[in-house]
Design a protein around this motif. Structure first.
Motif, mmCIF file in Angstrom:
data_model
loop_
_atom_site.group_PDB
_atom_site.id
_atom_site.type_symbol
_atom_site.label_atom_id
_atom_site.label_comp_id
_atom_site.label_asym_id
_atom_site.label_seq_id
_atom_site.Cartn_x
_atom_site.Cartn_y
_atom_site.Cartn_z
ATOM 1 N N TRP A 166 -10.690 13.401 6.851
ATOM 2 C CA TRP A 166 -11.671 12.954 7.833
ATOM 3 C C TRP A 166 -13.052 13.166 7.254
ATOM 4 C CZ3 TRP A 166 -11.261 10.143 12.113
ATOM 5 C CH2 TRP A 166 -9.967 9.933 12.593
ATOM 6 N N ASP A 167 -13.903 12.167 7.386
ATOM 7 C CA ASP A 167 -15.304 12.248 6.983
ATOM 8 C C ASP A 167 -16.116 11.820 8.198
ATOM 9 O OD1 ASP A 167 -17.740 12.381 5.721
ATOM 10 O OD2 ASP A 167 -17.306 10.842 4.233
ATOM 11 N N GLY A 168 -16.544 12.785 8.973
ATOM 12 C CA GLY A 168 -17.219 12.473 10.237
ATOM 13 C C GLY A 168 -16.229 11.813 11.177
ATOM 14 N N ASP A 169 -16.583 10.628 11.674
ATOM 15 C CA ASP A 169 -15.689 9.914 12.584
ATOM 16 C C ASP A 169 -14.859 8.850 11.876
ATOM 17 O OD1 ASP A 169 -17.794 8.224 12.076
ATOM 18 O OD2 ASP A 169 -18.258 7.779 14.167
ATOM 19 N N ARG A 170 -14.823 8.904 10.564
ATOM 20 C CA ARG A 170 -14.021 7.945 9.785
ATOM 21 C C ARG A 170 -12.803 8.625 9.176
ATOM 22 N NH1 ARG A 170 -16.189 2.846 8.449
ATOM 23 N NH2 ARG A 170 -18.245 2.627 9.359
ATOM 24 N N TYR A 171 -11.676 7.926 9.276
ATOM 25 C CA TYR A 171 -10.436 8.374 8.663
ATOM 26 C C TYR A 171 -10.345 7.696 7.299
ATOM 27 C CZ TYR A 171 -5.419 9.282 8.139
ATOM 28 O OH TYR A 171 -4.187 9.683 7.686
ATOM 29 N N VAL A 172 -10.436 8.480 6.243
ATOM 30 C CA VAL A 172 -10.458 7.958 4.885
ATOM 31 C C VAL A 172 -9.072 8.133 4.272
ATOM 32 C CG1 VAL A 172 -11.539 8.114 2.610
ATOM 33 C CG2 VAL A 172 -12.887 8.623 4.677
ATOM 34 N N VAL A 173 -8.491 7.022 3.834
ATOM 35 C CA VAL A 173 -7.161 7.058 3.230
ATOM 36 C C VAL A 173 -7.264 6.501 1.816
ATOM 37 C CG1 VAL A 173 -4.752 6.347 3.446
ATOM 38 C CG2 VAL A 173 -6.130 6.668 5.510
ATOM 39 N N ASN A 174 -6.700 7.243 0.869
ATOM 40 C CA ASN A 174 -6.602 6.779 -0.519
ATOM 41 C C ASN A 174 -5.277 6.054 -0.680
ATOM 42 O OD1 ASN A 174 -9.016 8.144 -1.234
ATOM 43 N ND2 ASN A 174 -7.863 10.035 -1.397
ATOM 44 N N TYR A 175 -5.319 4.924 -1.376
ATOM 45 C CA TYR A 175 -4.120 4.118 -1.573
ATOM 46 C C TYR A 175 -3.923 3.765 -3.036
ATOM 47 C CZ TYR A 175 -4.422 3.048 3.459
ATOM 48 O OH TYR A 175 -4.482 3.125 4.820
ATOM 49 N N ASP A 176 -2.649 3.648 -3.413
ATOM 50 C CA ASP A 176 -2.256 2.920 -4.613
ATOM 51 C C ASP A 176 -1.755 1.589 -4.078
ATOM 52 O OD1 ASP A 176 -2.837 4.869 -6.491
ATOM 53 O OD2 ASP A 176 -0.804 5.694 -6.493
ATOM 54 N N PHE A 177 -2.181 0.500 -4.682
ATOM 55 C CA PHE A 177 -1.828 -0.836 -4.222
ATOM 56 C C PHE A 177 -1.156 -1.586 -5.361
ATOM 57 C CE2 PHE A 177 -2.856 -5.362 -3.660
ATOM 58 C CZ PHE A 177 -2.361 -5.575 -2.386
ATOM 59 N N LYS A 178 -0.023 -2.192 -5.072
ATOM 60 C CA LYS A 178 0.714 -2.984 -6.062
ATOM 61 C C LYS A 178 1.006 -4.358 -5.476
ATOM 62 C CE LYS A 178 1.705 0.581 -8.868
ATOM 63 N NZ LYS A 178 0.522 1.070 -9.454
ATOM 64 N N THR A 179 1.029 -5.372 -6.354
ATOM 65 C CA THR A 179 1.414 -6.717 -5.927
ATOM 66 C C THR A 179 2.819 -7.005 -6.430
ATOM 67 O OG1 THR A 179 0.647 -7.853 -7.904
ATOM 68 C CG2 THR A 179 -0.989 -7.476 -6.150
ATOM 69 N N TYR A 192 0.838 -1.193 0.000
ATOM 70 C CA TYR A 192 0.000 0.000 0.000
ATOM 71 C C TYR A 192 0.879 1.250 0.000
ATOM 72 C CZ TYR A 192 -3.872 -2.867 1.930
ATOM 73 O OH TYR A 192 -4.852 -3.796 2.161
ATOM 74 N N THR A 193 0.505 2.238 -0.802
ATOM 75 C CA THR A 193 1.123 3.560 -0.739
ATOM 76 C C THR A 193 -0.010 4.564 -0.563
ATOM 77 O OG1 THR A 193 2.919 2.898 -2.224
ATOM 78 C CG2 THR A 193 2.533 5.262 -1.958
ATOM 79 N N ALA A 194 0.006 5.278 0.561
ATOM 80 C CA ALA A 194 -1.026 6.285 0.812
ATOM 81 C C ALA A 194 -0.805 7.462 -0.131
ATOM 82 C CB ALA A 194 -0.981 6.744 2.264
ATOM 83 N N THR A 195 -1.887 7.900 -0.772
ATOM 84 C CA THR A 195 -1.798 9.024 -1.707
ATOM 85 C C THR A 195 -2.573 10.241 -1.217
ATOM 86 O OG1 THR A 195 -3.683 8.215 -3.002
ATOM 87 C CG2 THR A 195 -1.471 7.495 -3.684
ATOM 88 N N GLY A 196 -3.291 10.099 -0.125
ATOM 89 C CA GLY A 196 -4.044 11.208 0.444
ATOM 90 C C GLY A 196 -4.919 10.703 1.569
ATOM 91 N N SER A 197 -5.386 11.625 2.393
ATOM 92 C CA SER A 197 -6.277 11.243 3.492
ATOM 93 C C SER A 197 -7.125 12.446 3.882
ATOM 94 C CB SER A 197 -5.475 10.740 4.693
ATOM 95 O OG SER A 197 -4.676 11.782 5.214
#
Length: 164
Positions: free
Chosen positions: A125-138, A118-123
């Motif tokens: 807060w949406d209410g009480d949830r922490y939303v993280v955008n990821y790029d995922f590679k295998t 996982y590589t986080a690309t941004g994050s």
């Protein structure tokens, strides 16, 4: 070993083909897309609605990083330790209702066993949830981008809504 790698790659391809188009099609937040509202009056998600205490945002961000660090290291026990026993994970409508299901039916076969990173690309807060955008590679070269909306309380992940 080669056969197992081919099976894992086939599984990842199936996930990529069936998982595309999550939050973008609904036009809503990850919680609304999954029908899981949060807060004391919510009734769609029993685990989310039962939690009425304020979120420690700094702690939640650390837990999300600990989850990703353990996953990127291939540390199944470390990943497992970030979830409460009755955690829930919604992966584009595939619901995993417990930590054991999350690990055995999702994270181990579809992330850890394929050498996922996982590589986080941004994050945000949406209410009480922490939303993280990821790029995922295998390790086999597959990849995709998605977000996880974490509900974290008492230093453990209670609920995740994943949108691909």
């Amino acid at each position: 070993m080669r056969f197992r790698k081919h099976i894992c790659l086939a599984m990842m391809a199936a996930v990529l083909l069936t998982g595309c188009g999550g939050a973008g099609e609904t036009g809503g937040s990850p919680e609304r897309s999954a029908g899981a509202r949060t807060g004391a009056g919510a009734s769609d998600s029993p685990r989310a609605s039962a939690i009425a205490v304020p979120v420690d945002k700094a702690e939640a961000e650390r837990v999300a990083r600990r989850f990703v660090d353990a996953a990127n290291a291939g540390d199944a026990k470390g990943v497992e330790a970030t979830f409460v026993e009755n955690a829930r994970f919604d992966s584009v409508g595939r619901i995993y209702p417990s930590r054991a299901d999350i690990m055995n039916r999702f994270l181990i076969p579809e992330v850890l066993d394929v050498g996922g990173h996982y590589t986080a690309t941004g994050s945000r807060w949406d209410g009480d949830r922490y939303v993280v955008n990821y790029d995922f590679k295998t390790s086999g070269g597959g990849g995709e981008s998605f977000s996880y909306a974490f509900l974290i309380q008492d230093a453990l992940i209670r609920d995740v809504v994943g949108r691909y």
